[in-house]
Write an enzyme that holds these catalytic residues in place. Structure first.
Site, mmCIF file in Angstrom:
data_model
loop_
_atom_site.group_PDB
_atom_site.id
_atom_site.type_symbol
_atom_site.label_atom_id
_atom_site.label_comp_id
_atom_site.label_asym_id
_atom_site.label_seq_id
_atom_site.Cartn_x
_atom_site.Cartn_y
_atom_site.Cartn_z
ATOM 1 N N LYS A 222 9.003 0.605 15.201
ATOM 2 C CA LYS A 222 8.394 1.249 14.022
ATOM 3 C C LYS A 222 9.274 1.096 12.777
ATOM 4 C CE LYS A 222 6.339 3.906 11.216
ATOM 5 N NZ LYS A 222 4.965 3.995 10.798
ATOM 6 N N CYS A 276 7.192 6.554 3.931
ATOM 7 C CA CYS A 276 7.544 5.699 5.072
ATOM 8 C C CYS A 276 8.476 4.564 4.658
ATOM 9 C CB CYS A 276 6.272 5.093 5.663
ATOM 10 S SG CYS A 276 4.979 6.295 5.836
HETATM 11 N N1 SAJ Z 1 3.775 -2.277 -2.434
HETATM 12 C C1 SAJ Z 1 4.140 -3.237 -3.377
HETATM 13 N N2 SAJ Z 1 3.774 -4.541 -3.176
HETATM 14 C C2 SAJ Z 1 3.038 -4.915 -2.098
HETATM 15 C C3 SAJ Z 1 2.689 -3.951 -1.130
HETATM 16 C C4 SAJ Z 1 3.063 -2.638 -1.333
HETATM 17 O O1 SAJ Z 1 4.798 -2.940 -4.373
HETATM 18 O O2 SAJ Z 1 2.726 -6.106 -2.007
HETATM 19 C C5 SAJ Z 1 4.194 -0.888 -2.619
HETATM 20 C C6 SAJ Z 1 3.024 0.097 -2.723
HETATM 21 O O3 SAJ Z 1 2.524 0.155 -4.021
HETATM 22 C C7 SAJ Z 1 3.689 1.386 -2.272
HETATM 23 C C8 SAJ Z 1 4.677 0.924 -1.209
HETATM 24 O O4 SAJ Z 1 4.869 -0.465 -1.450
HETATM 25 O O5 SAJ Z 1 4.405 2.001 -3.322
HETATM 26 C C9 SAJ Z 1 4.237 1.120 0.210
HETATM 27 O O6 SAJ Z 1 2.844 0.868 0.352
HETATM 28 P P1 SAJ Z 1 2.213 0.133 1.616
HETATM 29 O O7 SAJ Z 1 0.760 0.059 1.395
HETATM 30 O O8 SAJ Z 1 2.921 -1.135 1.871
HETATM 31 O O9 SAJ Z 1 2.587 1.044 2.844
HETATM 32 P P2 SAJ Z 1 2.471 2.608 3.163
HETATM 33 O O10 SAJ Z 1 3.805 3.227 2.879
HETATM 34 O O11 SAJ Z 1 1.301 3.253 2.552
HETATM 35 O O12 SAJ Z 1 2.256 2.555 4.764
HETATM 36 C C10 SAJ Z 1 3.241 1.896 5.544
HETATM 37 C C11 SAJ Z 1 2.531 0.908 6.491
HETATM 38 N N3 SAJ Z 1 3.554 0.057 7.124
HETATM 39 C C12 SAJ Z 1 3.439 -1.302 7.113
HETATM 40 O O13 SAJ Z 1 2.543 -1.883 6.557
HETATM 41 C C13 SAJ Z 1 4.493 -2.049 7.861
HETATM 42 C C14 SAJ Z 1 1.724 1.667 7.530
HETATM 43 O O14 SAJ Z 1 1.166 0.774 8.483
HETATM 44 C C15 SAJ Z 1 2.622 2.695 8.241
HETATM 45 O O15 SAJ Z 1 1.889 3.444 9.208
HETATM 46 C C16 SAJ Z 1 3.146 3.645 7.191
HETATM 47 O O16 SAJ Z 1 3.956 2.880 6.275
HETATM 48 C C17 SAJ Z 1 3.966 4.714 7.883
HETATM 49 O O17 SAJ Z 1 3.468 5.849 8.001
HETATM 50 O O18 SAJ Z 1 5.069 4.409 8.363
#
Ligand code: SAJ
Length: 435
Positions: A222, A276
């Site tokens: 994880k 996360c």
């Molecule tokens: N972000 C970027 N660029 C991108 C993708 C995301 O700047 O290309 C930013 C988003 O705007 C945000 C942050 O990253 O601020 C995180 O967003 P996210 O959509 O990547 O992820 P989370 O935090 O909403 O959810 C993540 C997920 N983990 C992965 O994709 C590996 C989710 O599957 C997990 O269950 C969750 O963390 C968790 O609870 O751990």
């Protein structure tokens, strides 16, 4: 299909009714099992027992209402005996970036008095390596009749086993109900039998594959998933700084680089937020500080992006200009402000900017507490914010902002940190985006 054939666990208690616990409780209850949802927040418990939800997540309210109406889901502040316990409480980090397991330990100690032989306890909260074993130790510390043998990892009560496993939640906010059902699950048991028992419960609603392993591997899986994503976003953010310095459009650059069959660069933005990805990589760094320079550096790259954006804005605008900051949440189409880089930008701007700052977010009802005392900040509707401001700073790419009539941006200085208005801005030769 009858649940009788699928699982022997007929009554399930879910501890922590947040973004993961509440959807999990509602799905299990809608599958016909009795579910006791436990949360220490009395107002959350009351809201759920009225068939409502305290969080925004697509389709969740309908599911919770149906579960509560069927009487299969009841929320309470006090744990009661059950066959299985799913723990989904927050595991934040301290100001020193160390895991804070206080909520988890409290949750385990709160169920200790009602634990019986043959109970199943599943830890879903993201946790540092070794935490699942700690669950067994905490239980045996509180209950003299619970024995835990470190030698073979077996917890017992009156010679009957207690099955303890870690199955980290992996759902993406905004797609939680879909992903809870369709994603594969990693299940790490303290023993193989613990893993198999946990799998038998998840089989009730998980359509993805269940991969059973040991608890320590599941814990690190994880953390690794989220550190992987953080590192990849850091790469995109770093390239965006390079592009800004060399006066190259980062969005076009990434689009072209991604035409290579083995390149898939993520999107740059104002930084990385959420409870996360901005947190979990530190759990790995804390466990293996000397082995993790890359993971640590990625955290710094992403954490520094808000400051870089603020500097860029301040270097460009008039110190008395009225600013509209659009989007407060950490990502699009959700209502979650935790670790939000948009909030970091706003808080830093507020410290330095003399003019008025208008904030708008269609998913947030009022000014968050941390901004309430700042005199030059006001919360309003996003169209009002845009029309009253000379400078527009797009921080979160909510659907409403993507769909706006772009002509209202004409004659404004626009900083688009997410690249959603890129084609409009380029066409109209407006202020270049903050890449
Ligand atoms: N972000 C970027 N660029 C991108 C993708 C995301 O700047 O290309 C930013 C988003 O705007 C945000 C942050 O990253 O601020 C995180 O967003 P996210 O959509 O990547 O992820 P989370 O935090 O909403 O959810 C993540 C997920 N983990 C992965 O994709 C590996 C989710 O599957 C997990 O269950 C969750 O963390 C968790 O609870 O751990």
């Amino acid at each position: 299909m009858s649940t009788k054939n699928i699982t022997k666990y007929k009554k399930v208690s879910v501890l922590g009714l947040g973004y993961v616990g509440l959807p999990t409780a509602a799905i299990i209850a809608n599958k016909g099992l009795r579910v006791i949802g436990v949360d220490t927040n009395a107002s959350t418990v009351k809201t759920i027992n009225e068939g409502k939800t305290h969080i925004i997540e697509p389709d969740l309210e309908v599911l919770v209402r149906s579960a509560v109406n069927s009487k299969n889901l009841v929320a309470s502040t006090i744990p009661e005996p059950a066959d299985a316990f799913i723990i989904a409480v927050p595991t934040p980090f301290t100001t020193e970036k160390k895991p804070d397991l206080t909520f988890l330990q409290q949750a385990i100690e709160s169920i200790a008095p009602v634990i019986k032989g043959e109970n199943l306890i599943i830890l879903e909260s993201t946790s540092p390596v070794g935490t699942t074993q700690k669950v067994a130790e905490w239980l045996s510390n509180v209950r003299q009749d619970i024995e835990f043998s470190e030698l073979n990892n077996i917890a017992t009560i009156d010679s009957k086993n207690i099955y303890i496993a870690h199955s980290p939640e992996r759902v993406l906010p905004g797609r939680v109900l879909l992903e809870l059902v369709n994603n594969d699950r990693v299940i790490g048991g303290l023993t193989e039998q613990c893993g198999n028992e946990a799998e038998s419960l998840y089989r009730l609603f998980v359509k993805g594959n269940c991969h059973v392993t040991n608890a320590r591997t599941a814990e690190l899986v994880k953390l690794t998933e989220n550190a992987y994503r953080d590192t990849n976003i850091a790469f995109a953010n770093e390239i965006s700084l390079v592009c800004d310095k060399l006066d190259i459009d980062v969005w076009e650059l990434i689009k072209l680089a991604n035409r290579h069959p083995r390149v898939d660069i993520l999107k740059p933005g104002p930084g990385v937020g959420g409870h996360c990805i901005a947190v979990d990589p530190w759990f790995i760094v804390d466990s293996a500080p000397d082995e993790t320079p890359l993971i640590r550096a990625s955290r710094f790259v992403n954490d520094n992006k808000p400051t870089w954006i603020v500097q860029k804005i301040l270097n460009t605008i008039d110190e008395n200009a009225t600013l509209a900051c659009l989007g407060l949440t950490y990502k699009s189409d959700i209502d979650d402000l935790r670790e939000s880089p948009s909030m970091a930008v706003i808080e830093e701007l507020a410290k330095c900017h003399k003019g008025q700052i208008l904030l708008a977010d269609p998913n947030i009802e009022s000014l968050p507490d941390s901004l309430r005392k700042i005199l030059n900040i006001k919360f309003c509707d996003f169209e009002e914010a845009i029309s009253r401001s000379e400078v527009i700073i797009l921080l979160t790419d909510h659907r409403e902002f993507i769909e706006i009539n772009k002509s209202i941006l004409s004659n404004k200085t626009v900083f688009d940190t997410r690249g959603i208005w890129r084609s409009f801005l380029t066409r109209n030769n407006l202020e270049s985006v903050v890449d």
